[in-house]
Design a protein around this motif. Structure first.
Motif, PDB file in Angstrom:
ATOM      1  N   ALA A  17       1.293  -1.383  -0.188  1.00 24.32           N
ATOM      2  CA  ALA A  17      -0.001  -0.312   0.028  1.00 24.32           C
ATOM      3  C   ALA A  17       0.716   0.529  -0.208  1.00 24.32           C
ATOM      4  CB  ALA A  17      -0.441  -0.057   1.345  1.00 24.32           C
ATOM      5  N   ALA A  18       1.719   0.921   0.748  1.00 14.84           N
ATOM      6  CA  ALA A  18       3.357   2.278   0.996  1.00 14.84           C
ATOM      7  C   ALA A  18       3.288   2.559  -0.588  1.00 14.84           C
ATOM      8  CB  ALA A  18       3.782   1.816   2.095  1.00 14.84           C
ATOM      9  N   SER A  19       4.047   1.280  -1.290  1.00 11.71           N
ATOM     10  CA  SER A  19       4.167   1.960  -3.196  1.00 11.71           C
ATOM     11  C   SER A  19       3.292   2.372  -3.620  1.00 11.71           C
ATOM     12  CB  SER A  19       4.598   0.140  -3.091  1.00 11.71           C
ATOM     13  OG  SER A  19       5.304  -0.724  -2.981  1.00 11.71           O
ATOM     14  N   ALA A  20       1.508   1.927  -3.319  1.00  8.39           N
ATOM     15  CA  ALA A  20       0.389   2.278  -4.232  1.00  8.39           C
ATOM     16  C   ALA A  20       0.234   3.205  -3.849  1.00  8.39           C
ATOM     17  CB  ALA A  20      -0.381   1.520  -3.775  1.00  8.39           C
ATOM     18  N   ARG A  21       0.688   4.001  -3.046  1.00  8.61           N
ATOM     19  CA  ARG A  21       1.003   5.589  -2.643  1.00  8.61           C
ATOM     20  C   ARG A  21       1.670   6.864  -2.815  1.00  8.61           C
ATOM     21  NH1 ARG A  21      -1.721   9.564   0.565  1.00  8.61           N
ATOM     22  NH2 ARG A  21       0.235  11.148   1.889  1.00  8.61           N
ATOM     23  N   VAL A  22       2.977   5.856  -3.350  1.00  8.01           N
ATOM     24  CA  VAL A  22       3.848   6.406  -3.714  1.00  8.01           C
ATOM     25  C   VAL A  22       3.284   6.594  -5.270  1.00  8.01           C
ATOM     26  CG1 VAL A  22       6.428   6.672  -4.432  1.00  8.01           C
ATOM     27  CG2 VAL A  22       6.251   5.745  -2.001  1.00  8.01           C
ATOM     28  N   ALA A  23       2.971   5.846  -6.174  1.00  9.09           N
ATOM     29  CA  ALA A  23       2.495   6.112  -7.423  1.00  9.09           C
ATOM     30  C   ALA A  23       1.332   6.904  -7.848  1.00  9.09           C
ATOM     31  CB  ALA A  23       2.563   5.301  -7.612  1.00  9.09           C
ATOM     32  N   HIS A  24       0.693   6.795  -6.015  1.00  9.31           N
ATOM     33  CA  HIS A  24      -0.925   8.193  -6.284  1.00  9.31           C
ATOM     34  C   HIS A  24       0.156   9.358  -5.940  1.00  9.31           C
ATOM     35  CE1 HIS A  24      -5.005   9.601  -5.448  1.00  9.31           C
ATOM     36  NE2 HIS A  24      -4.282  10.585  -4.278  1.00  9.31           N
ATOM     37  N   LEU A  25       0.743   9.950  -5.433  1.00 12.53           N
ATOM     38  CA  LEU A  25       1.847  11.045  -5.321  1.00 12.53           C
ATOM     39  C   LEU A  25       2.507  11.324  -5.953  1.00 12.53           C
ATOM     40  CD1 LEU A  25       2.737  11.014  -1.438  1.00 12.53           C
ATOM     41  CD2 LEU A  25       1.135  12.759  -2.252  1.00 12.53           C
ATOM     42  N   VAL A  26       3.712  10.542  -7.193  1.00 11.63           N
ATOM     43  CA  VAL A  26       3.583  10.684  -8.173  1.00 11.63           C
ATOM     44  C   VAL A  26       2.442  11.579  -9.321  1.00 11.63           C
ATOM     45  CG1 VAL A  26       4.613  10.207 -10.334  1.00 11.63           C
ATOM     46  CG2 VAL A  26       5.743   9.552  -7.726  1.00 11.63           C
ATOM     47  N   SER A  27       1.412  10.902  -9.451  1.00 14.04           N
ATOM     48  CA  SER A  27       0.702  11.169 -10.657  1.00 14.04           C
ATOM     49  C   SER A  27      -0.094  12.337  -9.695  1.00 14.04           C
ATOM     50  CB  SER A  27      -0.324   9.894 -10.490  1.00 14.04           C
ATOM     51  OG  SER A  27      -1.745   9.801  -9.349  1.00 14.04           O
ATOM     52  N   ARG A  28       0.227  12.653  -8.833  1.00 14.01           N
ATOM     53  CA  ARG A  28      -0.635  14.446  -8.301  1.00 14.01           C
ATOM     54  C   ARG A  28       0.505  14.899  -8.092  1.00 14.01           C
ATOM     55  NH1 ARG A  28      -2.842  14.720  -3.374  1.00 14.01           N
ATOM     56  NH2 ARG A  28      -3.618  16.559  -3.975  1.00 14.01           N
ATOM     57  N   ALA A  29       2.155  15.134  -8.340  1.00 12.78           N
ATOM     58  CA  ALA A  29       2.911  15.593  -8.471  1.00 12.78           C
ATOM     59  C   ALA A  29       2.977  17.237  -8.819  1.00 12.78           C
ATOM     60  CB  ALA A  29       4.190  15.277  -9.443  1.00 12.78           C
ATOM     61  N   GLY A  30       2.171  17.730 -10.185  1.00 11.48           N
ATOM     62  CA  GLY A  30       2.255  18.598 -10.368  1.00 11.48           C
ATOM     63  C   GLY A  30       1.018  19.447  -9.529  1.00 11.48           C
ATOM     64  N   ASP A  31       0.152  18.853  -8.727  1.00 10.26           N
ATOM     65  CA  ASP A  31      -0.638  19.257  -7.607  1.00 10.26           C
ATOM     66  C   ASP A  31       0.333  20.209  -5.917  1.00 10.26           C
ATOM     67  OD1 ASP A  31      -2.542  18.183  -9.503  1.00 10.26           O
ATOM     68  OD2 ASP A  31      -3.051  16.923  -7.301  1.00 10.26           O
ATOM     69  N   PHE A  32       1.347  20.252  -6.735  1.00 11.58           N
ATOM     70  CA  PHE A  32       2.615  20.275  -5.528  1.00 11.58           C
ATOM     71  C   PHE A  32       3.200  20.955  -6.255  1.00 11.58           C
ATOM     72  CE2 PHE A  32       0.405  16.308  -3.611  1.00 11.58           C
ATOM     73  CZ  PHE A  32       0.033  17.057  -2.476  1.00 11.58           C
ATOM     74  N   GLY A  33       3.015  22.045  -7.792  1.00  9.00           N
ATOM     75  CA  GLY A  33       3.911  22.807  -7.883  1.00  9.00           C
ATOM     76  C   GLY A  33       5.208  21.665  -8.430  1.00  9.00           C
ATOM     77  N   VAL A  34       4.670  20.280  -8.480  1.00 11.36           N
ATOM     78  CA  VAL A  34       6.438  20.213  -9.223  1.00 11.36           C
ATOM     79  C   VAL A  34       6.733  18.751 -10.424  1.00 11.36           C
ATOM     80  CG1 VAL A  34       7.684  17.554  -7.861  1.00 11.36           C
ATOM     81  CG2 VAL A  34       7.010  19.416  -6.263  1.00 11.36           C
ATOM     82  N   ASP A  35       6.935  19.521 -11.138  1.00 10.75           N
ATOM     83  CA  ASP A  35       6.751  18.351 -12.771  1.00 10.75           C
ATOM     84  C   ASP A  35       7.052  17.102 -13.103  1.00 10.75           C
ATOM     85  OD1 ASP A  35       4.723  20.401 -13.359  1.00 10.75           O
ATOM     86  OD2 ASP A  35       6.803  21.829 -13.778  1.00 10.75           O
ATOM     87  N   VAL A  36       6.716  16.171 -13.145  1.00  5.39           N
ATOM     88  CA  VAL A  36       7.675  14.510 -13.270  1.00  5.39           C
ATOM     89  C   VAL A  36       7.458  14.303 -14.900  1.00  5.39           C
ATOM     90  CG1 VAL A  36       8.045  14.603 -11.156  1.00  5.39           C
ATOM     91  CG2 VAL A  36       5.690  13.672 -12.474  1.00  5.39           C
ATOM     92  N   GLY A  37       8.148  13.448 -15.843  1.00  4.89           N
ATOM     93  CA  GLY A  37       7.499  12.805 -16.696  1.00  4.89           C
ATOM     94  C   GLY A  37       7.175  11.366 -16.438  1.00  4.89           C
ATOM     95  N   ALA A  38       7.031  11.120 -17.277  1.00  6.28           N
ATOM     96  CA  ALA A  38       5.956   9.903 -17.314  1.00  6.28           C
ATOM     97  C   ALA A  38       6.585   8.941 -16.234  1.00  6.28           C
ATOM     98  CB  ALA A  38       5.901   9.479 -18.735  1.00  6.28           C
ATOM     99  N   TYR A  39       5.753   8.298 -15.423  1.00  9.38           N
ATOM    100  CA  TYR A  39       6.515   7.156 -15.598  1.00  9.38           C
ATOM    101  C   TYR A  39       5.456   5.594 -14.845  1.00  9.38           C
ATOM    102  CZ  TYR A  39       1.944   7.384 -11.972  1.00  9.38           C
ATOM    103  OH  TYR A  39       0.372   7.495 -11.690  1.00  9.38           O
TER     104      TYR A  39
END
Length: 464
Positions: A53-75
């Motif tokens: 579940a912790a791994s899944a939460r990391v994936a979820h946060l990465v998918s929301r990175a833009g909401d926090f002003g952090v731009d990431v590429g595809a993952y």
């Protein structure tokens, strides 16, 4: 025959601590385990599921990175590495548990399958080795529970998953069908949605988490809908079929017949006590209608000298309650402290969906059913400073209090880190701290816990 002061069948979360406590009194203990040290919790329950579940939460946060002003590429999610990390944690915890037992000089670990021969003797079948016969003055059973497989036409002929086997997947399911909308089904459903699967949860109940209050169900349903997790409730699964690599669940509901087709099927329809292969009936141990071992306040079965603890004895199905069973049993049986009792003990639990769902004491439906008067307070996370700062604004705090004594009767916490907040309320209940004292308590800012001030300030003066 080898003789001991105590035999414990099952090295789970009752068996291990009980073995250590008995050993510390200078008594000899044989701890029999047929599979792996640590029981369900360490091997295929709490530890591995929460790691994933912790791994899944990391994936979820990465998918929301833009909401926090952090731009990431595809993952991408590497399911093999998720599994690898899970195995690392399980091995770490299992190794730690084994080392802890090895430090207890009076504990002998016996790997094998135990079958009771009498009220004092246990036969142990060992793979690749000769069988053993052990005897003891007292026998304790801590064999836990196992995933339950419902009787649905065609299910036995399909490659379905249970709560153990799903964690061994090395690929992310294209479409995961979850049969069962309870706590296990919800945790895995959200987890694999965040890994990238399409998810459909199906349940015969009229709503998700039916043991919780309606507003809790509604909020969780909204959260799952926002994450694009499909749910079908009030359905009866009639048939399961497997064709061309796809699994189809045919069901019936108020509107008629329907079906859902997916790549994988998780059956999460509850668990059954592991009491069937112990030879209990042959020695006269009574079982309940549900297959649990019937015990009294001392955890003693219908046969004097044979005891049962944890899931197999019908205790609340949580690791912490099994551990508490061991504490109570030891103190009552070996220390003579009968003032300690499992009767009316507070049962905390936390469901590790995101946000967490944590409960302690009564909810509104239970209070109404028991005719207990109460006042209630509710505080939404969307108004909590810490939740706004971290953009974790789903859910709410909810509390029930006694109108006369001002004592807390129970609480439901649906929020980030909900389990941690629930523990604070649990301690207030044990310490008999009135709710209005918490209302004016200076709690550090900015923390999630300071929302308890707001929650207690929301307690209404009208009965529920």
């Amino acid at each position: 025959m080898k003789e001991f002061d105590a035999i414990i069948i099952g090295a789970g979360q009752s068996g291990m601590p009980l073995a250590k406590k008995i050993s510390a009194k200078g008594l000899s203990v044989a701890l029999i385990e047929k599979r792996a040290i640590g029981g369900t919790c360490i091997n295929d329950g709490c530890s591995p599921t929460k790691t994933m579940a912790a791994s899944a939460r990391v994936a979820h946060l990465v998918s929301r990175a833009g909401d926090f002003g952090v731009d990431v590429g595809a993952y991408t999610v590497n399911q093999k590495n998720v599994k690898k990390r899970k195995h690392y944690i399980v091995d770490l915890f299992r190794g730690g548990a084994a080392k802890g037992l090895e430090k207890s000089e009076q504990v002998t670990i016996v790997m094998g399958t135990a079958i009771l021969q009498s009220d004092r003797r246990v036969h142990v079948e060992r793979e690749g080795q000769s069988d053993l016969v052990l005897s003891a003055k007292k026998i304790f059973i801590n064999t836990g529970s196992a995933p339950r497989t419902p009787e649905i036409e065609g299910l036995a002929d399909c490659p379905f998953l249970d709560s153990t086997s799903i964690m061994e997947l090395e690929e992310t399911p294209e479409h995961l069908i979850v049969l069962g909308g309870g706590y296990i089904g919800l945790e895995f459903g959200q987890m694999f949605r965040r890994f990238g699967s399409q998810v459909t949860i199906m349940d015969m109940a009229s709503r998700l988490v039916p043991k919780e209050d309606t507003d809790v169900c509604e909020e969780i349903s909204c959260i799952f809908k926002e994450e694009q997790i499909a749910t079908k409730v009030s359905i009866e699964a009639k048939k399961v079929s497997f064709t061309n690599g796809k699994i189809t669940v045919a069901y019936e509901d108020a509107e008629g017949n329907g079906s859902v087709t997916g790549s994988h099927l998780l059956v999460a329809t509850g668990r059954t006590p592991s009491s069937g292969a112990l030879g209990l009936e042959a020695v006269g141990v009574t079982l309940t209608d549900s297959g649990h071992i019937a015990v009294d306040e001392n955890f003693e079965t219908s046969v004097p000298g044979i005891y049962a603890l944890g899931d197999v004895a019908g205790s609340p199905p949580f690791t912490h309650m099994a551990y508490h069973d061991a504490y109570l049993a030891f103190n009552r049986i070996y220390e003579g402290n009968t003032s300690l009792s499992k009767k009316d003990r507070l049962v905390p639990y936390c469901v590790f969906i995101d946000p967490q769902l944590a409960r302690i004491g009564l909810n509104e439906e239970q209070a109404k059913a028991k005719g207990i008067p109460y006042h209630t307070g509710k505080f939404w996370m969307k108004h909590a400073g810490r939740a706004l700062e971290t953009d974790e604004t789903k859910g709410f705090f909810k509390v029930l209090v006694d109108p006369e004594s001002r004592q807390i009767l129970g609480a439901t916490i649906l929020s980030m880190d909900g389990g941690e907040i629930m523990a604070v309320i649990q301690m207030a209940m044990v310490g008999k701290v009135p709710y209005d004292q918490i209302q004016h308590l200076p709690i550090a800012h900015p923390t999630l816990a300071e929302s308890l001030n707001n929650l207690m300030g929301q307690v209404k003066s009208t009965n529920g």
